[in-house]
Design a protein around this motif. Structure first.
Motif, mmCIF file in Angstrom:
data_model
loop_
_atom_site.group_PDB
_atom_site.id
_atom_site.type_symbol
_atom_site.label_atom_id
_atom_site.label_comp_id
_atom_site.label_asym_id
_atom_site.label_seq_id
_atom_site.Cartn_x
_atom_site.Cartn_y
_atom_site.Cartn_z
ATOM 1 N N SER A 87 19.810 60.671 -84.833
ATOM 2 C CA SER A 87 20.109 60.304 -86.217
ATOM 3 C C SER A 87 18.831 60.193 -87.041
ATOM 4 O O SER A 87 18.835 60.505 -88.244
ATOM 5 N N GLU A 88 17.724 59.772 -86.418
ATOM 6 C CA GLU A 88 16.443 59.701 -87.119
ATOM 7 C C GLU A 88 15.862 61.093 -87.328
ATOM 8 O O GLU A 88 15.347 61.415 -88.402
ATOM 9 N N LEU A 89 15.956 61.926 -86.311
ATOM 10 C CA LEU A 89 15.434 63.292 -86.415
ATOM 11 C C LEU A 89 16.235 64.135 -87.395
ATOM 12 O O LEU A 89 15.696 65.070 -88.003
ATOM 13 N N ASP A 90 17.501 63.819 -87.556
ATOM 14 C CA ASP A 90 18.378 64.610 -88.420
ATOM 15 C C ASP A 90 17.860 64.662 -89.857
ATOM 16 O O ASP A 90 18.075 65.641 -90.565
ATOM 17 N N LYS B 29 10.402 74.559 -85.673
ATOM 18 C CA LYS B 29 10.726 73.286 -85.049
ATOM 19 C C LYS B 29 11.889 72.594 -85.746
ATOM 20 O O LYS B 29 12.747 71.992 -85.101
ATOM 21 N N ARG B 30 11.931 72.676 -87.079
ATOM 22 C CA ARG B 30 13.040 72.083 -87.817
ATOM 23 C C ARG B 30 14.361 72.748 -87.435
ATOM 24 O O ARG B 30 15.375 72.083 -87.214
ATOM 25 N N LYS B 31 14.327 74.074 -87.314
ATOM 26 C CA LYS B 31 15.527 74.822 -86.941
ATOM 27 C C LYS B 31 15.978 74.457 -85.529
ATOM 28 O O LYS B 31 17.166 74.266 -85.275
ATOM 29 N N LEU B 32 15.033 74.340 -84.601
ATOM 30 C CA LEU B 32 15.369 73.992 -83.217
ATOM 31 C C LEU B 32 15.960 72.591 -83.140
ATOM 32 O O LEU B 32 16.919 72.358 -82.398
ATOM 33 N N LEU C 99 16.626 75.058 -75.679
ATOM 34 C CA LEU C 99 16.094 74.634 -76.978
ATOM 35 C C LEU C 99 14.838 73.777 -76.785
ATOM 36 O O LEU C 99 13.861 73.925 -77.523
ATOM 37 N N PHE C 100 14.864 72.903 -75.793
ATOM 38 C CA PHE C 100 13.697 72.063 -75.503
ATOM 39 C C PHE C 100 12.479 72.922 -75.148
ATOM 40 O O PHE C 100 11.365 72.673 -75.630
#
Length: 214
Positions: A84-87, A32-35, A17-18
């Motif tokens: 948690s921030e990226l979520d 990018k949002r999906k990944l 994924l990275f």
């Protein structure tokens, strides 16, 4: 599959994924949002089963690995805060890419330390059949693990076992709500003519900046 093989397989999944994220172009916001959503899921489940099953078993078997486990727990804590921030962060946000790269740096360092330092010592401490049994327990734990990061929750037994069960139920509802929102948004766009309607299958499409090559 034994415990070490299972955890390494998780590491490989996340690394893939990275690499897909790194190959995505600057305007590939949807991809990018999906990944990132997949990263959040994979890393949340992986962290939970290590904290609930693997690390406690290692500490119980080998007191000499206590410091390695405690370090790993702290590394998990940092990763979960970034997750948690990226979520909730939109992929168009100015710091979205920067946060993902910080996440990748931390996870890669953690994986390297586990695979080169902790796992070899665990193999010495456990018999092969014990590692296979532990792998089965880890696999079962995945089915009830939280799918979202919970950095404020306990990360050691017994607290994390209770908190994990509650979080998993909450996450299931949250995941279902997100899926329903996406479905409703897609439907509205189709009705209003703002999105693509159904059409005959064609050649695969790629997000802007993503290569068609594997």
């Amino acid at each position: 599959m034994d415990a070490i093989a299972l955890l390494k397989a998780d590491h490989k999944t996340v690394e893939q994924l990275f690499r897909r994220f790194e190959k995505a172009g600057p305007n590939a916001h949807k991809l990018k949002r999906k990944l990132v959503e997949q990263m959040v899921l994979e890393l949340s489940v992986h962290s939970a089963i290590e904290e609930q099953v693997f690390y406690p078993a290692v500490r119980q078997r080998s007191a000499s690995l206590r410091d390695e486990v405690l370090r790993s727990l702290e590394e998990h804590h940092v990763v979960k805060w970034v997750l948690s921030e990226l979520d909730e962060l939109p992929s168009e946000a100015e710091r979205f890419d920067a946060k993902v790269y910080v996440l990748m740096e931390n996870v890669r360092a953690h994986v390297l330390e586990e695979e080169t330092t902790l796992f070899p010592e665990v193999k010495k401490a456990f018999r092969p059949n014990e590692l296979r049994e532990l792998g089965q327990v880890l696999e079962a734990a995945k089915q009830a693990a939280p799918t979202r990061p919970h950095p404020m929750a306990p990360d050691t037994p017994p607290g994390n076992l209770v908190a994990g069960a509650v979080s998993a139920v909450m996450d299931i509802g949250r995941d279902a709500l997100r899926a329903a929102r996406r479905k409703a948004t897609t439907k509205v766009r189709e009705v209003t003519g703002r999105g693509p309607k159904s059409r005959a299958p064609s050649a695969p499409e790629y997000e802007a900046g993503e290569s068609a090559s594997p």
